[in-house]
Enzyme design. Sequence first.
Site, short mmCIF file in Angstrom:
data_model
loop_
_atom_site.label_atom_id
_atom_site.label_comp_id
_atom_site.label_asym_id
_atom_site.label_seq_id
_atom_site.Cartn_x
_atom_site.Cartn_y
_atom_site.Cartn_z
N ARG A 13 0.85 -1.19 0.00
CA ARG A 13 0.00 0.00 0.00
C ARG A 13 0.88 1.24 0.00
O ARG A 13 1.92 1.28 0.68
CB ARG A 13 -0.88 0.06 1.25
CG ARG A 13 -1.81 -1.11 1.42
CD ARG A 13 -2.91 -1.16 0.41
NE ARG A 13 -3.78 0.02 0.42
CZ ARG A 13 -4.76 0.22 -0.46
NH1 ARG A 13 -4.97 -0.65 -1.44
NH2 ARG A 13 -5.51 1.29 -0.40
N HIS B 48 12.81 -3.07 -1.22
CA HIS B 48 12.29 -2.94 -2.59
C HIS B 48 13.11 -3.85 -3.51
O HIS B 48 14.34 -3.87 -3.42
CB HIS B 48 12.40 -1.48 -3.04
CG HIS B 48 11.88 -1.27 -4.43
ND1 HIS B 48 10.53 -1.15 -4.69
CD2 HIS B 48 12.51 -1.18 -5.62
CE1 HIS B 48 10.36 -1.00 -6.00
NE2 HIS B 48 11.54 -1.01 -6.58
C1 GAR Z 1 9.53 -8.96 -2.00
O1 GAR Z 1 10.21 -9.28 -3.18
C2 GAR Z 1 9.67 -7.47 -1.70
O2 GAR Z 1 10.91 -6.94 -2.05
C3 GAR Z 1 8.58 -6.91 -2.57
O3 GAR Z 1 7.52 -7.82 -2.47
C4 GAR Z 1 8.03 -9.12 -2.18
C5 GAR Z 1 7.36 -9.61 -0.92
O4 GAR Z 1 7.69 -10.95 -0.68
N1 GAR Z 1 8.20 -5.60 -2.18
C6 GAR Z 1 7.71 -4.68 -3.00
O5 GAR Z 1 7.53 -4.87 -4.17
C7 GAR Z 1 7.39 -3.34 -2.35
N2 GAR Z 1 6.84 -2.46 -3.31
P1 GAR Z 1 7.45 -11.57 0.75
O6 GAR Z 1 6.00 -11.28 1.14
O7 GAR Z 1 7.67 -13.05 0.55
O8 GAR Z 1 8.43 -10.96 1.73
#
Ligand code: GAR
Length: 210
Positions: free
Chosen positions: A91, A109
Site C-alpha cells: 500500500r 524494494h
Molecule cells: C519482495 O520481493 C519485496 O521486495 C517486494 O515484495 C516481495 C514480498 O515478498 N516488495 C515490494 O515490491 C514493495 N513495493 P514476501 O511477502 O515473501 O516478503
Amino acid sequence: PCRLVVLISGRGSNLQSIAEACRTRGWPAEIRAVIANRPQAAGLQWAAGHGIPTRVVSHRDHADRAAFDAALAREIDAFEPDYVLLAGFMRILTDGFVGHYAGRLVNIHPSLLPLFPGLETHKQALEAGVQVHGCTVHFVTPRLDHGPIIAQGVVPVLAGDTEAALAERVLTVEHRVYPLVVRWLAEGRVRLDGDRVQVEGCPQRTIGVE
Ligand code: GAR
C-alpha cells in the site's frame, strides 16, 4: 531488545527471514507484532504459528488513505516499536503516516534503487537489459521508493532469465540483506544524516559483491 513491528500484504518470506534471525541467541531485536492489510496474507498464519501477535487492518474497511493510515498507526503504536519494517507491504502510505515514523520506517524494494521504482521491477530490469539487479533496504520518505539507502543486495542477470527466475534470485539476497540491516538498526549503528545513511564500523553495505 529493539522492538519491531512488521507490515506485510502477502507471502511474508522476508518476515520469516527476519523472524528466524531474531530467534538466534543473543540477537538484539524482537518482532512484537505482524500487521497485514489483507486478512488472507499468508504471512499472518506463519507468524501466528510462531507465537507472534498478528493484527489485520484492512484498507477495505476505511473510506480513504488517511483513515486507513490512521487506523494502521493506532495498531502499530500500541506495540511501541523502535522500528516499523515494510516487508512486501503493497500500500502507498500518506505523507502524514510517513512523517509520524520519520527515521523509524524501513522498506525493502526488489531493485537496485534508484533504478526501477514501483511495480514489476524484474520485468523492468529485463526490458532495460541491465546485467546486475538486486534489492534495496531504505528509509521510507514521502517520495515513493526514493528514501535514503541503508544496504543493497546484488545479483547477476543471466542469459535466458525469466521474470520468475530473476525474482527468485533477488529474493534469496533479500533474505540476507533485511536481517543484516535489522541487526545494524538494533545495534544502534545506523545514522541518518540528511538524506544519507551511515552505518558505524561498516564500510561496505552491499551483499553479493566482493
Ligand atoms: C519482495 O520481493 C519485496 O521486495 C517486494 O515484495 C516481495 C514480498 O515478498 N516488495 C515490494 O515490491 C514493495 N513495493 P514476501 O511477502 O515473501 O516478503
